[in-house]
Design a protein around this motif. Structure first.
Motif, short mmCIF file in Angstrom:
data_model
loop_
_atom_site.label_atom_id
_atom_site.label_comp_id
_atom_site.label_asym_id
_atom_site.label_seq_id
_atom_site.Cartn_x
_atom_site.Cartn_y
_atom_site.Cartn_z
N ARG B 57 0.85 -1.10 0.07
CA ARG B 57 0.07 0.08 0.05
C ARG B 57 0.94 1.34 -0.10
O ARG B 57 1.85 1.17 0.75
CB ARG B 57 -0.86 -0.14 1.34
CG ARG B 57 -0.32 0.11 2.64
CD ARG B 57 -1.34 0.22 3.62
NE ARG B 57 -0.74 0.57 4.90
CZ ARG B 57 -1.07 1.59 5.68
NH1 ARG B 57 -2.02 2.36 5.64
NH2 ARG B 57 -0.36 1.54 6.84
N PHE B 59 0.58 5.20 1.03
CA PHE B 59 -0.19 6.00 1.82
C PHE B 59 0.69 7.21 2.18
O PHE B 59 1.87 7.15 2.33
CB PHE B 59 -0.87 5.25 2.92
CG PHE B 59 0.03 4.71 3.82
CD1 PHE B 59 1.02 3.66 3.80
CD2 PHE B 59 0.08 5.47 5.10
CE1 PHE B 59 2.00 3.32 4.73
CE2 PHE B 59 1.07 5.19 6.10
CZ PHE B 59 1.81 4.21 6.19
N SER B 68 -4.71 6.06 1.77
CA SER B 68 -3.89 5.22 0.72
C SER B 68 -4.20 5.77 -0.41
O SER B 68 -5.42 5.84 -0.87
CB SER B 68 -4.63 3.86 1.07
OG SER B 68 -4.38 3.26 2.28
N PHE B 71 -3.13 0.51 -4.00
CA PHE B 71 -2.54 -0.92 -3.77
C PHE B 71 -1.92 -1.56 -4.70
O PHE B 71 -2.58 -1.36 -5.97
CB PHE B 71 -3.64 -1.64 -3.20
CG PHE B 71 -4.32 -1.00 -1.95
CD1 PHE B 71 -3.72 -0.94 -0.90
CD2 PHE B 71 -5.76 -0.68 -2.01
CE1 PHE B 71 -4.45 -0.58 0.16
CE2 PHE B 71 -6.49 -0.11 -1.12
CZ PHE B 71 -5.91 -0.03 0.17
N VAL B 165 -6.55 -7.18 1.37
CA VAL B 165 -6.07 -5.66 2.08
C VAL B 165 -6.99 -5.60 3.13
O VAL B 165 -8.40 -5.95 2.96
CB VAL B 165 -6.47 -4.80 0.80
CG1 VAL B 165 -6.20 -3.59 1.82
CG2 VAL B 165 -5.37 -4.85 -0.15
N TYR B 169 -7.64 -0.29 5.92
CA TYR B 169 -6.68 0.23 4.72
C TYR B 169 -7.64 0.46 3.39
O TYR B 169 -7.48 1.74 2.80
CB TYR B 169 -5.66 -0.58 4.19
CG TYR B 169 -4.50 -0.83 5.35
CD1 TYR B 169 -4.61 0.11 6.44
CD2 TYR B 169 -3.91 -2.04 5.40
CE1 TYR B 169 -3.32 -0.08 7.43
CE2 TYR B 169 -3.03 -2.22 6.30
CZ TYR B 169 -2.73 -1.17 7.44
OH TYR B 169 -1.72 -1.62 8.22
N TYR B 173 -8.52 4.23 1.49
CA TYR B 173 -8.31 4.46 0.34
C TYR B 173 -9.55 5.36 -0.12
O TYR B 173 -9.69 5.95 -0.98
CB TYR B 173 -8.34 3.01 -0.39
CG TYR B 173 -8.17 3.17 -1.98
CD1 TYR B 173 -7.16 3.33 -2.82
CD2 TYR B 173 -9.38 2.89 -2.68
CE1 TYR B 173 -7.29 3.50 -4.06
CE2 TYR B 173 -9.71 2.94 -4.14
CZ TYR B 173 -8.22 3.44 -4.77
OH TYR B 173 -8.25 3.54 -6.09
#
Lengths: 192, 192
Positions: B57, B59, B68, B71, B165, B169, B173
């Motif tokens: 990731r 971020f 984030s 990915f 994921v 997270y 995102y």
DNA sequence: CGAGGCCTTGACCGCGGTCAATGCCCGTGG
DNA sequence: CCACGGGCATTGACCGCGGTCAAGGCCTCG
């Protein structure tokens, strides 16, 4: 007519007079009146423009709501970039906010210039980098900042646009309604 | 070790064995363990990575809030792109979410490859175009869509990431808190 | 079995949206 | 020259999405 373009380009790459002599004829002069459209959604964006004078907004419509992606003025390249890069029909519009004068370069001409003068790959790669970095900033500000912060950032970074762009379009650039922007302005002027 | 990279690249440009022979040695194999950092904010990102296997990731932190940006998994190039492009200290972090194996290419090596094989300018210009288009989509979804819509888009577009994921997270995102994402999931599962 | 991470759920709040009324500026025609 | 109309900005009343804070449940791992 080509002076501004050559000065602009010199910040990225250097070209001999002979090379310029080959490249410049691909750029065609275009004039457009205030509030006319250079590109409408649905059309495929076949050209990229260098702005000699004037002002544009690039925006799209979604469920009847306008969002402005960018305001472009003198001495910049501009187009509905997603459509131009993919050569698919555009979801974006590009409209003159003032009487404007531009140099237009066709997508096919650009590919030709890439072949004949590979250093233009580097030039456009650098322009794309800047476009990418601008978008990254924009996303960050949407995720981490309030509408009020985004507006005061906008004032700081674009004082020259403040006078030239109608408030309603600034609102759509900030991702809020004209009503909300008006309230924010009211708040700010109360607190001096 | 280089197979995936060569297959990936072939979608964009074609290179002879001799050219590959010159280019490949610039890529160095790197392994990294789950939850270790490949790049931390404050460092300048000197390398770009092609991921052979694993998951990352990318971020950043702002006022204690994580966002984030991306990915990245197998068969993609990834880095903290803003820092890499500008060669300024990064505000982004890049962290392994699984044990991973990558090919790393130094910024200076990339410049060398540009010089020796100009077709790589074209390759990276195309990668940048994709990065730009991805960001443009992302902005559009932030401005025009609710968190719930963004989440269902994410599920549709990244089913393979859903399992790999952690939810918190994914929330960062989407630009929302883990708490809100949990509520949204609750809503969705009620309405089947 | 206890500790720590992560996800879930409830109570409450504030930012920005919608709808509608009002005010202001300016161009045009009687 | 004034009267009217249209477009844009402002303001008020109200609402809903997503945030915060805090409590509780469930896993995993030592």
């Amino acid at each position: 007519m080509y002076d501004q373009l050559q000065i602009f380009t010199a910040d990225y790459i250097s070209l001999s007079s002979a090379e310029w002599g080959d490249i410049l004829p691909y750029f065609k002069l275009v004039n457009i009146a205030k509030s006319d459209f250079l590109i409408r959604e649905g059309q495929t964006s076949s050209d990229i423009y260098f702005i000699n004078s004037g002002l544009f907004r690039i925006f799209y419509l979604k469920d009847g709501i306008e969002t402005s992606r960018y305001f472009a003025s003198e001495n910049e390249f501009a187009t509905t970039l997603t459509s131009f890069l993919t050569q698919q029909p555009s979801f974006e519009n590009m409209q003159a906010l003032e009487n404007s004068s531009l140099l237009k370069l066709h997508f096919d001409s650009l590919q030709l210039i890439y072949k004949r003068h590979p250093v233009w790959e580097s030039f456009f790669r650098q322009l794309l980098q800047e476009a990418y970095l601008g978008m990254a900033k924009r996303i960050e500000s949407f995720i981490t900042k309030s509408a009020e912060e985004r507006y005061s950032d906008f004032i700081k970074l674009n004082p020259h646009l403040l006078q030239r762009v109608p408030q309603q379009y600034i609102a759509t650039y900030l991702g809020i309604t004209p009503v909300s922007l008006s309230r924010i302005r009211g708040q700010i002027s109360k607190t001096h």
